[in-house]
Design an enzyme around this catalytic site. Structure first.
Site, PDB file in Angstrom:
ATOM      1  NE  ARG A 135      10.419  16.540  52.559  1.00 54.99           N
ATOM      2  CZ  ARG A 135      10.402  17.852  52.341  1.00 54.99           C
ATOM      3  NH1 ARG A 135      11.376  18.413  51.651  1.00 54.99           N
ATOM      4  NH2 ARG A 135       9.421  18.583  52.815  1.00 54.99           N
ATOM      5  CE  LYS A 173      19.798  -5.490  46.025  1.00 53.70           C
ATOM      6  NZ  LYS A 173      20.127  -4.939  44.736  1.00 53.70           N
ATOM      7  CG  ASP A 205      25.355  -0.205  40.863  1.00 55.30           C
ATOM      8  OD1 ASP A 205      25.816  -0.729  41.895  1.00 55.30           O
ATOM      9  OD2 ASP A 205      24.140  -0.208  40.581  1.00 55.30           O
ATOM     10  CE1 TYR A 256      18.416  -4.844  40.478  1.00 59.13           C
ATOM     11  CE2 TYR A 256      17.684  -2.595  40.140  1.00 59.13           C
ATOM     12  CZ  TYR A 256      17.488  -3.836  40.690  1.00 59.13           C
ATOM     13  OH  TYR A 256      16.376  -4.066  41.450  1.00 59.13           O
TER      14      TYR A 256
HETATM   15  C1  PLP Z   1      19.497  -4.027  43.759  1.00 57.40           C
HETATM   16  C2  PLP Z   1      20.385  -3.210  42.886  1.00 57.40           C
HETATM   17  C3  PLP Z   1      20.054  -1.882  42.569  1.00 57.40           C
HETATM   18  C4  PLP Z   1      18.778  -1.227  43.063  1.00 57.40           C
HETATM   19  O1  PLP Z   1      18.815  -1.023  44.428  1.00 57.40           O
HETATM   20  P1  PLP Z   1      17.483  -0.977  45.375  1.00 57.40           P
HETATM   21  O2  PLP Z   1      18.060  -0.808  46.729  1.00 57.40           O
HETATM   22  O3  PLP Z   1      16.755  -2.260  45.164  1.00 57.40           O
HETATM   23  O4  PLP Z   1      16.691   0.196  44.921  1.00 57.40           O
HETATM   24  C5  PLP Z   1      20.951  -1.153  41.812  1.00 57.40           C
HETATM   25  N1  PLP Z   1      22.090  -1.708  41.341  1.00 57.40           N
HETATM   26  C6  PLP Z   1      22.423  -2.983  41.603  1.00 57.40           C
HETATM   27  C7  PLP Z   1      23.695  -3.536  41.067  1.00 57.40           C
HETATM   28  C8  PLP Z   1      21.589  -3.778  42.379  1.00 57.40           C
HETATM   29  O5  PLP Z   1      21.909  -5.056  42.619  1.00 57.40           O
END
Ligand code: PLP
Length: 395
Positions: free
Chosen positions: A66, A213, A188, A120
């Site tokens: 951790r 992603k 982001d 998001y």
């Molecule tokens: C999917 C996504 C998130 C969240 O990410 P997770 O890995 O599903 O927790 C945050 N920001 C964007 C732009 C996303 O597409």
């Protein structure tokens, strides 16, 4: 950071500097949840360093998974190099990464967040509900400076925005945040990836990814990561150590491998997205196409200046509202009807019902909007599948 090589070279080699010394060619996966302690004194010193956000003590022990894991550490090193940031901190999901940023800012006594919509759906929901004790002010891109208060700990933005791909001028936002000593700008960067956009170059302090992603790229890893400076990385590791959101080493291995093909995937998928976007603008069943590679979707001329290309996500608004959109999603055969994005195969989804379901009414995407993540399939096969789905829905 190693001397700056071209992005494609870094994608292949970053985070692998220690491998030759270990006598291996690919990163070993270290699954140890605990590590032998050399003695009480050094064990204690290692624990102290890691639990307070520091990096491992040379020739010490990692103590407990951790706190630190070397496989995860290599992926972090690689991502930091691609984002041109000092360090990176990896989490079990994108939302865990964003949560850690909010918690770390609050720990400095700054619970107020200024955020620009669209975001998001999960991020929007987290900020709107104040679930972590934060308080949000939603601001238009040019009203960020006016929304900042003495207790503002973060400015949160996303570009391209999810789901309709609005682009924000990051340098302009960073100036509104007060420059390097101002309020940290969190970007982001999930949609753009470091291949198309490196927000730190334009003044972002925290560059966040849902690594689930594009970084993983194959739809089989859930992960998040924040690229940032040394000081913020230490804060985030401290939060991660106590809240327990560290990325698992198997996931880190897959992400590190995924980075090696990221530039190729992004370029190919973006080329296909541009072709499909151009074609969709001429389709009678389509009301509007949202894609940064279309001149009308980039009014600030950020492609070429802030982003090296428009990316592989596009959205369409179809004639006939919710019912038509639902029929199109349901009629796709090659293209999978599913949330998420950034993988090797093409996905379609309805943001208002799914990813952006928790977003407040006035900020929710229109019911006629569908979002597509373009994959690596032959672009003509994708065009045929979409044409058939659009025709079926118009009938
Ligand atoms: C999917 C996504 C998130 C969240 O990410 P997770 O890995 O599903 O927790 C945050 N920001 C964007 C732009 C996303 O597409």
């Amino acid at each position: 950071m190693r001397p700056m090589t071209a992005l494609d070279t870094r994608a292949v080699h970053a985070g692998r500097a220690d491998l030759a010394g270990l006598g291996v060619h690919v990163p070993p996966i270290d699954l140890s949840t605990t590590n032998p302690l050399p003695d009480v004194e050094l064990g204690g010193a290692c624990y102290e360093a890691l639990a307070t956000g520091g990096l491992p003590v040379a020739d010490g022990t990692h103590v407990y998974q951790r706190l630190w894991n070397p496989t995860t550490g290599r992926f972090e090193q690689a991502l930091a190099e691609l984002e041109q940031c000092e360090q990176a901190v990896a989490f079990a999901s994108g939302m865990a990464a964003i949560s850690a940023c909010i918690i770390a800012a609050a720990a400095e006594g700054r619970r107020h967040v200024v955020a620009v919509r669209p975001l998001y759906g999960g991020t929007d929901h987290l900020l709107a509900t104040g679930l972590l004790g934060s308080e949000v002010s939603w601001a238009a891109p040019d009203e960020v400076a006016a929304a900042i208060r003495p207790d503002t700990g973060l400015v949160v933005v996303e570009t391209p925005g999810n789901p309709t791909l609005e682009l924000l001028d990051l340098a302009r936002l960073a100036r509104q945040c007060g420059g390097p000593d101002g309020v940290p700008l969190l970007v982001d960067n999930t949609f753009a990836t470091p291949i198309l956009q490196q927000p730190a170059r334009f003044g972002a302090t925290l560059v966040v990814h849902s690594a689930t992603k594009y970084l993983g790229g194959h739809g089989d890893v859930l992960a998040g990561v924040v690229a940032t400076n040394e000081e913020w990385a230490a804060r985030l590791r401290r939060v991660r150590a106590v809240t327990g959101g560290i990325l698992h080493p198997l996931a880190a291995y897959l992400l590190h491998r995924g980075l090696q093909t990221l530039p190729l995937r992004i370029r190919h998928q973006s080329d296909s997205a541009q072709k499909l976007a151009d074609w969709l603008t001429t389709h009678p069943a389509v009301e509007r196409v949202y894609y940064p590679g279309l001149a009308e979707c980039d009014p600030l001329h950020l492609i070429g200046r802030q982003m090296s290309g428009p990316g592989a996500i596009l959205a369409v608004s179809v004639r006939g509202g919710l019912e038509a959109a639902a029929r199109v999603a349901g009629a796709c055969e090659l293209i999978t009807h599913a949330v998420s994005l950034g993988g090797v195969d093409t996905l379609i989804q309805h943001p208002a019902s799914l990813t952006h379901r928790p977003v407040a009414g006035d900020a929710k995407p229109h019911a006629s909007v569908l979002r597509l993540s373009i994959g690596l399939e032959d672009v003509d096969d994708l065009r045929v599948d979409l044409a058939r789905a659009l025709d079926a829905a118009a009938r």
